[in-house]
Design a protein around this motif. Structure first.
Motif, PDB file in Angstrom:
ATOM      1  N   SER A  53       0.842  -1.206   0.000  1.00 56.23           N
ATOM      2  CA  SER A  53       0.000   0.000   0.000  1.00 56.23           C
ATOM      3  C   SER A  53       0.868   1.244   0.000  1.00 56.23           C
ATOM      4  O   SER A  53       1.652   1.468   0.926  1.00 56.23           O
ATOM      5  CB  SER A  53      -0.915   0.008   1.234  1.00 56.23           C
ATOM      6  N   HIS A  99       0.537   5.522  -1.457  1.00 59.45           N
ATOM      7  CA  HIS A  99      -0.141   6.620  -2.156  1.00 59.45           C
ATOM      8  C   HIS A  99      -1.590   6.263  -2.495  1.00 59.45           C
ATOM      9  O   HIS A  99      -2.086   6.581  -3.590  1.00 59.45           O
ATOM     10  CB  HIS A  99       0.641   6.995  -3.417  1.00 59.45           C
ATOM     11  N   ASP A 106      -2.781   3.397  -3.139  1.00 62.48           N
ATOM     12  CA  ASP A 106      -2.867   2.298  -4.099  1.00 62.48           C
ATOM     13  C   ASP A 106      -2.546   0.993  -3.380  1.00 62.48           C
ATOM     14  O   ASP A 106      -1.450   0.828  -2.846  1.00 62.48           O
ATOM     15  CB  ASP A 106      -1.885   2.535  -5.249  1.00 62.48           C
ATOM     16  N   ASP A 107      -3.494   0.065  -3.353  1.00 57.93           N
ATOM     17  CA  ASP A 107      -3.300  -1.239  -2.734  1.00 57.93           C
ATOM     18  C   ASP A 107      -3.070  -2.284  -3.823  1.00 57.93           C
ATOM     19  O   ASP A 107      -3.889  -2.428  -4.745  1.00 57.93           O
ATOM     20  CB  ASP A 107      -4.519  -1.637  -1.893  1.00 57.93           C
ATOM     21  N   VAL A 108      -1.953  -2.995  -3.702  1.00 62.75           N
ATOM     22  CA  VAL A 108      -1.579  -3.984  -4.711  1.00 62.75           C
ATOM     23  C   VAL A 108      -1.425  -5.343  -4.035  1.00 62.75           C
ATOM     24  O   VAL A 108      -0.654  -5.485  -3.084  1.00 62.75           O
ATOM     25  CB  VAL A 108      -0.268  -3.590  -5.422  1.00 62.75           C
ATOM     26  N   PRO A 111       4.377  10.423  -5.419  1.00 62.31           N
ATOM     27  CA  PRO A 111       3.321   9.642  -6.079  1.00 62.31           C
ATOM     28  C   PRO A 111       3.434   9.639  -7.602  1.00 62.31           C
ATOM     29  O   PRO A 111       3.020   8.669  -8.249  1.00 62.31           O
ATOM     30  CB  PRO A 111       2.032  10.324  -5.613  1.00 62.31           C
ATOM     31  N   TYR A 171       5.908   7.015  -8.380  1.00 68.14           N
ATOM     32  CA  TYR A 171       5.255   5.730  -8.118  1.00 68.14           C
ATOM     33  C   TYR A 171       4.387   5.323  -9.308  1.00 68.14           C
ATOM     34  O   TYR A 171       4.474   4.192  -9.811  1.00 68.14           O
ATOM     35  CB  TYR A 171       4.413   5.826  -6.846  1.00 68.14           C
ATOM     36  N   ALA A 172       3.557   6.240  -9.765  1.00 70.08           N
ATOM     37  CA  ALA A 172       2.657   5.932 -10.871  1.00 70.08           C
ATOM     38  C   ALA A 172       3.436   5.630 -12.145  1.00 70.08           C
ATOM     39  O   ALA A 172       3.075   4.715 -12.912  1.00 70.08           O
ATOM     40  CB  ALA A 172       1.692   7.094 -11.099  1.00 70.08           C
ATOM     41  N   LYS A 187       5.143   2.226 -11.812  1.00 68.03           N
ATOM     42  CA  LYS A 187       4.128   1.169 -11.870  1.00 68.03           C
ATOM     43  C   LYS A 187       3.659   0.944 -13.299  1.00 68.03           C
ATOM     44  O   LYS A 187       3.266  -0.167 -13.673  1.00 68.03           O
ATOM     45  CB  LYS A 187       2.942   1.523 -10.973  1.00 68.03           C
ATOM     46  N   GLU A 216       4.639  -5.794 -12.677  1.00 64.94           N
ATOM     47  CA  GLU A 216       3.357  -5.119 -12.478  1.00 64.94           C
ATOM     48  C   GLU A 216       2.492  -5.148 -13.744  1.00 64.94           C
ATOM     49  O   GLU A 216       1.277  -4.941 -13.661  1.00 64.94           O
ATOM     50  CB  GLU A 216       3.587  -3.641 -12.115  1.00 64.94           C
TER      51      GLU A 216
END
Length: 714
Positions: free
Chosen positions: A30, A32, A34-36, A621, A624-625, A628, A634
């Motif tokens: 988890s 920002h 966003d849960d992965v 973030p 991060y985006a 990802k 991913e």
């Protein structure tokens, strides 16, 4: 863990061999908002018996799936071995009163370090050594085969002889985790000294007077962070801490100038550097900074004596994207700067080496590394010219302060590794040795060339090619192509010779290198345009290089295999997701394919240091985006038909952990990809140790590539 094959796995071969399938143990990441969910993060528990069992099952499956290539692998191994002069000697290098050189012996995995006395103090021409002729006065310093006895892995991380020639230090790693134990041997008596320093990083060195050893240790994140001073004959517990860097973004290293005047302690992140000097005759004194660190400014210094004054030649990028070279007083480095080589946009200055009477400058122009002799008096640079359109050149083996000769290493895709001595006064090159290639190798039978692919944004991307002429010119008709790429850390893939590669070329394969952005081939801007939030350029450049080769008749998608390792393995994972239809196969060696998970965790080895290269997704973030959006693990696709994939890793790798390719392969299998994992259970980032083991490892990879290309039986 279960070894049953789920219905969704289409990777089982036609013969019914089933791939290992690991249990799904969901963990949640988890950040920002966003849960992965991650089903395979539990692979990270190296001490878990189920993890080891899974890796061993993967190895067994890979062996089963590639068993039909056993004969080809053996033939390729025999070809590599048959082209290699197994019993050989390196060109001797003069240091002090001795010639130092290495031996290899047929049937032995590791090199043997030797020396022989000079014929006279004026002797600068290295003796021509022959394996079958005894060398007068030869002394065996270190036999790697003896030191490796009882160990599956052996790596030498430090090796040095004191200036007076009496003592030798050597650092050994027997696990592959790049932790070296330094020992000292008396070369007069042959006796091992009581000094033993465990847990060091590579690169330990004697002080000029031979009284001390300077070495570096790492922190829990595998970051070299502390420089130590060990006085010979004293307990390691009493070693003095010369320097410690608390900032997790910086690596630390140390070494003495060629002049033996200073110990230089160097700190570096991906974008910033700093150096500190200690007088070599006062190593317990206080170090003084050359230039205080400034974010985004890189520099390194070399000591010289010009007109009787101690000076530093400093290569830096302060307001100079492709670097400039300046000269400052060693007593006042932050004082007046005299520009020696000004900044020239597009011509990347790479480094300077200083000697008593002259210097050598390395630089890159037109996608090739070059060398020039530096005149201290005028600042003029006299380039050393070579005839081939593609080549690589660099200095090496020049420990002396005032030699009349400069040792160079040279090679190309078709010219085997060559050692030259340049007569500095006459500028004449003396060929000392060219790597022997047995079996009648003729460089003229092979061709090398460079073509240019147009990237999506119009950028021209260089692509190097090498092939055997008897199969016709490249591009006339589609041929099998093996396309290699890297594209990170400003690392350039140089035109270099490979004995193992001949096993491909002689079967009609064209070997190609896509010099994508993120590397350094075309200058510093080339690197800047392939890192951080520009990283996707690295991947799309490689795809565009592949498209260029297909569209211009060099190959077809069914005849194209891609390869990359480490950060180049990230490139492989990314292009497999972006354009799987362009490749028949992808070989990913120690691949950085779970990049986002790794870079999010500052407790993992080297993570914080990497934020300057990839960005900081933990705190930003946007980064991060972006990460990802491209991190291969991913982005495994459910709507794609993947090429065949082989991932190679090592259990003790401290740079790219085995867990990344293991997770990636498991995820690829979920979407029906034919993915194989090969994990060396006793090795590190560089793979297996020992030359015969390395040849077998490469033979395994090449056999797989040839099988994918459809020329396995050629």
């Amino acid at each position: 863990m279960t070894l049953s094959d789920p219905a969704s796995a289409a990777s089982a071969s036609a013969s019914g061999i089933r791939p290992p399938v690991a249990d799904s143990r969901i963990t949640v990441r988890s950040h920002h908002g966003d849960d992965v969910e991650d089903r395979y993060e539990w692979f990270r528990a190296k001490e878990d018996a189920a993890v080891i069992a899974h890796l061993e099952a993967e190895n067994a499956y890979t062996q089963q799936r590639t068993a039909h290539l056993d004969g080809l692998r053996e033939r390729i191994f025999d070809e590599i071995k048959g082209r290699t002069l197994e019993t050989d000697l390196s060109v001797p290098t003069r240091r002090g009163d001795w010639w130092y050189y290495g031996r290899t012996v047929e049937g032995k995995q590791y090199g043997i370090q030797c020396r022989a006395p000079l014929a006279s103090p004026d002797d600068w021409t290295p003796p021509e050594l022959s394996p079958d002729v005894e060398v007068p006065g030869e002394q065996v310093l270190l036999d790697g085969n003896v030191e490796a006895e009882g160990h599956e892995f052996f790596s030498l991380g430090s090796f040095e002889v004191s200036n007076d020639g009496r003592l030798m230090l050597f650092g050994v790693d027997v696990a592959g985790d790049e932790r070296y134990t330094v020992r000292v041997r008396d070369l007069v008596t042959g006796e091992q000294q009581p000094d033993e320093i465990p847990g060091t990083f590579a690169g330990a060195t004697f002080s000029p007077d031979g009284r001390f050893i300077v070495y570096t240790t790492v922190d829990d994140a595998w970051r070299p962070d502390t420089v130590w001073l060990h006085e010979l004959g004293t307990p390691v517990a009493e070693d003095a801490k010369l320097f410690h860097e608390p900032d997790e973004k910086y690596w630390v290293g140390a070494g003495f100038t060629r002049s033996d005047r200073f110990l230089v302690i160097g700190l570096g992140s991906s974008i910033t550097s700093e150096e500190w000097l200690l007088d070599a005759d006062d190593l317990r004194g206080e170090p003084r900074v050359v230039w205080p660190r400034t974010e985004g400014v890189e520099y390194d210094s070399e000591h010289a004596v010009v007109e009787g004054e101690d000076v530093l030649f400093i290569l830096h990028n302060d307001g100079a994207l492709d670097f400039e070279l300046v000269r400052v007083a060693a007593s006042d480095p932050s004082g007046a700067r005299s520009v020696v080589i000004p900044h020239r946009p597009g011509e990347r200055l790479l480094g300077v080496s200083t000697f008593r009477d002259w210097g050598v400058v390395g630089y890159r122009r037109g996608g090739l590394a070059r060398l020039g002799m530096l005149d201290y008096a005028t600042g003029a640079v006299d380039e050393i010219a070579f005839d081939e359109p593609l080549y690589s050149v660099g200095t090496g083996g020049n420990p002396e302060w005032a030699p009349p000769l400069l040792r160079l290493g040279y090679g190309s895709f078709v010219t085997p590794g060559t050692v030259y001595d340049l007569d500095v006064a006459s500028r004449e090159l003396h060929l000392r040795k060219r790597q022997p290639v047995l079996g009648g190798y003729e460089p003229s039978d092979y061709a090398q060339e460079r073509v240019w692919a147009t990237a999506q944004d119009g950028t021209q991307v260089p692509v190097s090619l090498v092939y055997k002429r008897s199969f016709g010119d490249a591009g006339v008709a589609p041929r099998p192509v093996h396309l290699y790429g890297y594209g990170s850390y400003e690392h350039s893939i140089e035109p270099g010779f490979s004995v193992a590669r001949l096993s491909e070329l002689d079967r009609g394969v064209v070997f190609a290198v896509a010099h994508v952005r993120g590397g350094g081939e075309m200058g510093r801007q080339w690197y800047e345009d392939g890192k951080l939030l520009n990283k996707r350029n690295t991947f799309t450049d490689f795809v565009d290089a592949a498209l260029h080769l297909i569209d211009n008749g060099y190959t077809t998608a069914s005849q194209l295999v891609a390869e990359g390792g480490s950060a180049g393995g990230l490139l492989m994972g990314a292009v497999a997701n972006i354009a799987p239809e362009l490749f028949a196969g992808v070989l990913a060696d120690v691949p950085f394919v779970d990049a986002l998970t790794t870079i999010l965790d500052p407790s993992l080895p080297l993570t914080v240091i990497e934020w300057d290269e990839w960005g900081d997704p933990l705190h930003n973030p946007d980064v991060y985006a972006y990460m990802k959006s491209y991190s291969p693990y991913e982005n495994v696709r459910t709507d794609a038909s993947y090429p065949r994939i082989l991932a190679v890793t090592s259990l003790n790798d401290t740079r790219v952990l085995y867990v990344e390719p293991a997770k990636w392969v498991a995820r690829l299998r979920e979407v029906g990809a034919d993915a194989l994992l090969k994990c060396e259970m006793v090795a590190g980032h560089g793979g297996v140790s020992g030359r015969y083991n390395a040849w077998r490892e490469r033979a395994f990879e090449l056999a797989w590539i040839l099988d994918v290309l459809g020329v396995a039986d050629a």
